[in-house]
Design a protein around this motif. Structure first.
Motif, PDB file in Angstrom:
ATOM      1  N   ILE A 390      53.112  19.453  66.820  1.00 26.25           N
ATOM      2  CA  ILE A 390      53.762  20.338  67.794  1.00 26.25           C
ATOM      3  C   ILE A 390      52.722  21.220  68.479  1.00 26.25           C
ATOM      4  O   ILE A 390      52.762  21.440  69.692  1.00 26.25           O
ATOM      5  N   TRP A 391      51.786  21.723  67.670  1.00 25.43           N
ATOM      6  CA  TRP A 391      50.722  22.587  68.230  1.00 25.43           C
ATOM      7  C   TRP A 391      49.940  21.867  69.318  1.00 25.43           C
ATOM      8  O   TRP A 391      49.698  22.423  70.392  1.00 25.43           O
ATOM      9  N   TRP A 392      49.526  20.627  69.055  1.00 23.77           N
ATOM     10  CA  TRP A 392      48.740  19.905  70.071  1.00 23.77           C
ATOM     11  C   TRP A 392      49.585  19.618  71.308  1.00 23.77           C
ATOM     12  O   TRP A 392      49.072  19.662  72.441  1.00 23.77           O
ATOM     13  N   GLU A 393      50.849  19.339  71.107  1.00 27.22           N
ATOM     14  CA  GLU A 393      51.720  19.102  72.261  1.00 27.22           C
ATOM     15  C   GLU A 393      51.775  20.336  73.163  1.00 27.22           C
ATOM     16  O   GLU A 393      51.843  20.222  74.391  1.00 27.22           O
ATOM     17  N   GLN A 394      51.671  21.501  72.554  1.00 31.46           N
ATOM     18  CA  GLN A 394      51.763  22.741  73.317  1.00 31.46           C
ATOM     19  C   GLN A 394      50.428  23.160  73.936  1.00 31.46           C
ATOM     20  O   GLN A 394      50.380  23.609  75.080  1.00 31.46           O
ATOM     21  N   VAL A 395      49.327  23.048  73.162  1.00 32.79           N
ATOM     22  CA  VAL A 395      48.041  23.559  73.656  1.00 32.79           C
ATOM     23  C   VAL A 395      47.111  22.460  74.154  1.00 32.79           C
ATOM     24  O   VAL A 395      46.111  22.742  74.815  1.00 32.79           O
ATOM     25  N   GLY A 396      47.437  21.208  73.844  1.00 31.71           N
ATOM     26  CA  GLY A 396      46.564  20.102  74.239  1.00 31.71           C
ATOM     27  C   GLY A 396      46.248  20.062  75.724  1.00 31.71           C
ATOM     28  O   GLY A 396      45.080  19.864  76.108  1.00 31.71           O
ATOM     29  N   PRO A 397      47.253  20.232  76.611  1.00 29.66           N
ATOM     30  CA  PRO A 397      46.945  20.164  78.047  1.00 29.66           C
ATOM     31  C   PRO A 397      45.880  21.169  78.482  1.00 29.66           C
ATOM     32  O   PRO A 397      45.040  20.863  79.334  1.00 29.66           O
ATOM     33  N   LEU A 398      45.927  22.368  77.893  1.00 31.25           N
ATOM     34  CA  LEU A 398      44.928  23.362  78.275  1.00 31.25           C
ATOM     35  C   LEU A 398      43.570  23.062  77.632  1.00 31.25           C
ATOM     36  O   LEU A 398      42.526  23.154  78.289  1.00 31.25           O
ATOM     37  N   LEU A 399      43.559  22.681  76.342  1.00 31.08           N
ATOM     38  CA  LEU A 399      42.294  22.375  75.682  1.00 31.08           C
ATOM     39  C   LEU A 399      41.599  21.193  76.340  1.00 31.08           C
ATOM     40  O   LEU A 399      40.367  21.111  76.353  1.00 31.08           O
ATOM     41  N   ALA A 400      42.380  20.272  76.873  1.00 28.80           N
ATOM     42  CA  ALA A 400      41.779  19.118  77.548  1.00 28.80           C
ATOM     43  C   ALA A 400      40.953  19.536  78.752  1.00 28.80           C
ATOM     44  O   ALA A 400      40.029  18.817  79.163  1.00 28.80           O
ATOM     45  N   LYS A 401      41.272  20.690  79.316  1.00 27.40           N
ATOM     46  CA  LYS A 401      40.520  21.172  80.480  1.00 27.40           C
ATOM     47  C   LYS A 401      39.119  21.651  80.104  1.00 27.40           C
ATOM     48  O   LYS A 401      38.287  21.895  80.984  1.00 27.40           O
ATOM     49  N   PRO A 404      34.442  17.862  80.190  1.00 30.24           N
ATOM     50  CA  PRO A 404      34.168  17.402  81.563  1.00 30.24           C
ATOM     51  C   PRO A 404      35.217  16.401  82.042  1.00 30.24           C
ATOM     52  O   PRO A 404      35.793  15.639  81.251  1.00 30.24           O
ATOM     53  N   LYS A 405      35.434  16.365  83.340  1.00 26.60           N
ATOM     54  CA  LYS A 405      36.494  15.532  83.907  1.00 26.60           C
ATOM     55  C   LYS A 405      36.299  14.049  83.622  1.00 26.60           C
ATOM     56  O   LYS A 405      37.269  13.311  83.433  1.00 26.60           O
ATOM     57  N   ASN A 406      35.055  13.598  83.623  1.00 25.59           N
ATOM     58  CA  ASN A 406      34.812  12.170  83.454  1.00 25.59           C
ATOM     59  C   ASN A 406      34.766  11.738  81.990  1.00 25.59           C
ATOM     60  O   ASN A 406      34.529  10.579  81.684  1.00 25.59           O
ATOM     61  N   VAL A 407      34.975  12.670  81.066  1.00 25.70           N
ATOM     62  CA  VAL A 407      34.980  12.344  79.645  1.00 25.70           C
ATOM     63  C   VAL A 407      36.396  11.955  79.224  1.00 25.70           C
ATOM     64  O   VAL A 407      37.369  12.632  79.575  1.00 25.70           O
ATOM     65  N   ARG A 408      36.483  10.865  78.485  1.00 28.66           N
ATOM     66  CA  ARG A 408      37.788  10.371  78.040  1.00 28.66           C
ATOM     67  C   ARG A 408      38.159  11.052  76.728  1.00 28.66           C
ATOM     68  O   ARG A 408      37.432  10.968  75.736  1.00 28.66           O
ATOM     69  N   LEU A 409      39.310  11.738  76.745  1.00 28.69           N
ATOM     70  CA  LEU A 409      39.793  12.454  75.563  1.00 28.69           C
ATOM     71  C   LEU A 409      41.001  11.730  75.005  1.00 28.69           C
ATOM     72  O   LEU A 409      41.998  11.522  75.701  1.00 28.69           O
ATOM     73  N   THR A 410      40.910  11.312  73.741  1.00 28.74           N
ATOM     74  CA  THR A 410      42.026  10.635  73.087  1.00 28.74           C
ATOM     75  C   THR A 410      42.437  11.426  71.853  1.00 28.74           C
ATOM     76  O   THR A 410      41.660  12.222  71.312  1.00 28.74           O
ATOM     77  N   THR A 411      43.672  11.185  71.405  1.00 26.40           N
ATOM     78  CA  THR A 411      44.168  11.885  70.212  1.00 26.40           C
ATOM     79  C   THR A 411      44.825  10.894  69.268  1.00 26.40           C
ATOM     80  O   THR A 411      45.358   9.856  69.684  1.00 26.40           O
ATOM     81  N   SER A 412      44.768  11.238  67.997  1.00 25.51           N
ATOM     82  CA  SER A 412      45.462  10.469  66.969  1.00 25.51           C
ATOM     83  C   SER A 412      45.986  11.463  65.943  1.00 25.51           C
ATOM     84  O   SER A 412      45.352  11.747  64.924  1.00 25.51           O
ATOM     85  N   ILE A 413      47.146  12.064  66.279  1.00 21.45           N
ATOM     86  CA  ILE A 413      47.756  13.085  65.424  1.00 21.45           C
ATOM     87  C   ILE A 413      49.175  12.632  65.103  1.00 21.45           C
ATOM     88  O   ILE A 413      50.107  12.832  65.899  1.00 21.45           O
ATOM     89  N   PRO A 414      49.391  11.992  63.969  1.00 22.06           N
ATOM     90  CA  PRO A 414      50.733  11.495  63.622  1.00 22.06           C
ATOM     91  C   PRO A 414      51.740  12.635  63.490  1.00 22.06           C
ATOM     92  O   PRO A 414      51.399  13.741  63.053  1.00 22.06           O
ATOM     93  N   ASP A 415      52.982  12.349  63.859  1.00 24.97           N
ATOM     94  CA  ASP A 415      54.044  13.357  63.730  1.00 24.97           C
ATOM     95  C   ASP A 415      54.302  13.708  62.268  1.00 24.97           C
ATOM     96  O   ASP A 415      54.847  14.779  61.968  1.00 24.97           O
TER      97      ASP A 415
END
Length: 655
Positions: A390-401, A404-415
């Protein structure tokens, strides 16, 4: 002429011989008499000379400002001089023939000095021994002795000549000096600051225990080494240049002046320190004393203060932006809900859904700003545990900023990831530091993954950030968690990022692990305990289910939108069950007072009443929205009710 013998006369030749013999005898007698007179004169002169020398010697003995003492071979007093009489208070006549040791020595010194006396009588060298004597008044005087054995004509020892010097005052002065030196050594030994002395060539002559601890060297290992051993480049060369310039020109750039430098420990790690250098010239060479103080804690506190100021500014900005965005988004979402409730055509519904999705993303950014605005030092700012998904769903969009833009950010956080025993805002701060570092490491192109996994014993959750960047050599990896250690250019990094992350993890009773190698990327894993109580994200309002029981559907829609923004699951029902909901919004009807009172009586539950109240609602403790038709009144009333519910959930009381 011939004299006749018969006439009783001696012949002339015999007379002549006799007269010659008599004359010779007379001459001999005269010679002997004269020689005897000279002998008597010489003897008299010698005797007088000896007498003068004896008187001179006696005068020297009696007037000498030292003790002259003669003891027989048994240690009895034969004689001593006037200086001894004056010093001791005894006349020679009072103690002549008495045992020296019993008369003049303290009881605890007698056996030792008798042994020294025996060695001296036997011919052993005993010069310079010091022992006390007792005066007639009972005072002790320290005497330094120089002994000479006395022998008879056959070489047999008959006594001891002792010459003594009263060194009482000198001994006391030496004792004062020794005590003063002991105090100075104790001060140096126990000083909190490191104290190092070097000669004019920079060779270390001494270090105190504080310096040993500070630099990680034993004194035996560092004394004799050049002081540059304790400084990294370029400070070592700068220090040598400063000392050389001072010796050549007298220009004191560091002598007598304190400044901040960097020290280097035996393991190669560095630390900030204050250095003050003073000089001593002992007529043969210059000796420099450096007093050093490890200022790591002070620099950390200063940097944390600067960070706190920056975070306070960022927090104020984030809070302001979040507040303004909420004020804009709330009416938009409310009006969209109203339009959606009017059964619009399918095409319009698609547009409404697209607009709603965009508003939902903006709402996530707003919630993330709210999270960043929280004080990382406030334990209760957002709860003590975090549901990571839940935390990543809420703060992930901002932390992704933050990458750098050209860096690929992936996540693997099971529910199914268990909640972590760390406050959400603190996890946000730690993750932000890790992502910024990873973004710097991968450069223009690369991949960063944020992941979680549960430890085999299911007692810990591992939160990791992995990048495929340049990696760390072993020496960098070894010091990566040290405060102020950074590989970035001056001004581009403080060296506190990972140190702050470690502080957050340590405070949560967790651990941090760095896996890295040059050219193979870096993985940093935060291993934190599984929370023992349900995770909450109080800052965003995850406080359960809100039930809306209102006759006016339009007002219900507005209130539902406000509650949805706060993170509630909203249900429209005729009554609220305390077992499944925590907030109940009802009309101000007399018929609902008893039910509302029962609902609010259950801890962790609150009631919001809409409309002009009828009946006695005072003991319900409800929040009242007297004008539910006014959107601003709705927003203020719901905000007040949610605040009260949060305070109850965190153990506080409603204000």
């Amino acid at each position: 002429m011939i004299i006749c013998a018969q006439a009783g006369l001696v012949p002339t030749t015999m007379m002549a011989a006799l007269l010659g013999a008599l004359l010779a005898a007379v001459v001999a007698i005269v010679v002997l008499f004269r020689r005897s007179a000279r002998t008597r004169s010489t003897l008299l002169a010698t005797t007088m000379e000896l007498q003068r020398k004896r008187e001179f010697s006696e005068g020297l003995i009696q007037t000498a400002p030292i003790i002259i003492l003669v003891l027989d071979r048994e240690g009895r007093i034969v004689r001593f001089n006037e200086h001894m009489e004056t010093l001791s208070g005894y006349k020679l006549a009072d103690v002549e023939g008495k045992d020296w040791f019993e008369t003049f020595l303290p009881p605890d010194e007698r056996d030792r000095i008798r042994a020294v006396f025996g060695e001296a009588i036997g011919g052993e060298r005993t010069r310079g021994s010091v022992n006390p004597i007792m005066t007639r008044d009972g005072e002790e005087r320290e005497i330094e002795w120089f002994d000479t054995p006395l022998h008879d004509a056959n070489g047999e020892p008959i006594g001891l000549l002792c010459v003594g010097d009263d060194v009482t005052e000198r001994t006391q002065q030496l004792q004062v000096l020794r005590e003063s030196q002991d105090r100075l050594e104790a001060i140096v030994r126990t000083a909190a600051e490191g104290i190092i002395t070097i000669d004019q060539r920079g060779t270390i002559e001494s270090v105190n225990p504080a310096a040993e601890r500070m630099f990680g060297y034993a004194a035996d290992d560092i004394v004799g080494q050049n002081v540059s051993t304790l400084m990294p480049a370029p400070y070592a060369q700068e220090h040598r240049d400063y000392v050389r310039a001072y010796l050549e020109t007298g220009d004191a750039k560091v002598i007598g002046i304190g400044r901040e430098v960097v020290g280097q420990r035996s393991d190669g790690s560095t630390f900030p320190m204050d250095l003050a250098v003073s000089e001593l010239y002992d007529r043969t060479q210059h000796v420099f004393t450096g007093i050093v103080r490890d200022i790591t804690d002070r620099k950390r506190a200063e940097e944390q203060l600067r960070q706190a100021d920056r975070m306070a500014s960022l927090g104020s900005l984030a809070a302001g932006l979040g507040h303004d965005m909420n004020n804009v988004l709330l009416p938009v979402r409310t009006r969209l809900d109203v339009i959606a409730a009017s059964d619009p055509p399918p095409k319009l519904r698609e547009h409404l859904q697209a607009i709603g999705d965009s508003i939902g993303y903006l709402q996530q950014l707003t919630d993330s700003l709210h999270m960043l605005a929280l004080d990382p030092e406030d334990d209760d700012a957002s709860g003590q545990s975090t549901d990571v998904a839940i935390w990543w769903e809420q703060v992930g969009p901002l932390l992704a900023k933050s990458v750098p833009k050209n860096v690929r950010l992936t996540t693997s956080i099971p529910d199914t990831t268990p909640p972590m025993a760390v406050a959400p805002h603190r996890l946000t701060q730690a993750a932000l530091n890790l992502l910024v570092n990873a973004g710097d490491a991968v450069g223009r192109d690369g991949t960063i993954q944020v992941w979680t996994e549960v430890s085999p014993d299911r007692a810990h959750v591992r939160f990791g950030v992995t990048d495929n960047g340049v990696g760390m050599p072993s020496n960098v990896k070894r010091h990566a968690l040290d405060a102020f250690f950074t590989t970035k250019k001056r001004g581009l990094g403080t060296g506190l990022g990972l140190a702050l992350v470690q502080g957050i993890v340590s405070a949560a009773a967790g651990s941090i692990d760095i896996q890295s190698a040059p050219g193979k990327g870096t993985t940093i894993v935060l291993e934190l305990p599984v929370a023992t109580r349900p995770a909450v994200v109080a800052a965003i309002g995850e406080l359960g289910v809100a039930v809306v029981t209102l006759n006016d559907r339009r007002i219900g829609g507005l209130i539902s939108t406000v509650l949805d923004v706060d993170g509630f699951e909203v249900r429209f029902e005729k009554s609220a069950d305390p077992a499944t909901s925590s907030l109940w919004i009802v009309d101000a009807s007399v018929a609902t007072i008893d039910a509302a009172r029962a609902f609010a009586a259950d801890p962790g539950h609150h009631v919001v009443v809409c409309g002009a109240v009828e009946g006695d609602w005072g003991d319900v403790g409800a929040t009242i929205i007297e004008q539910p038709g006014d959107f601003e009144m709705i927003r203020q009333g719901i905000t007040a009710g949610v605040r009260t519910l949060r305070e109850q959930a965190l153990g506080g009381s409603a204000s």
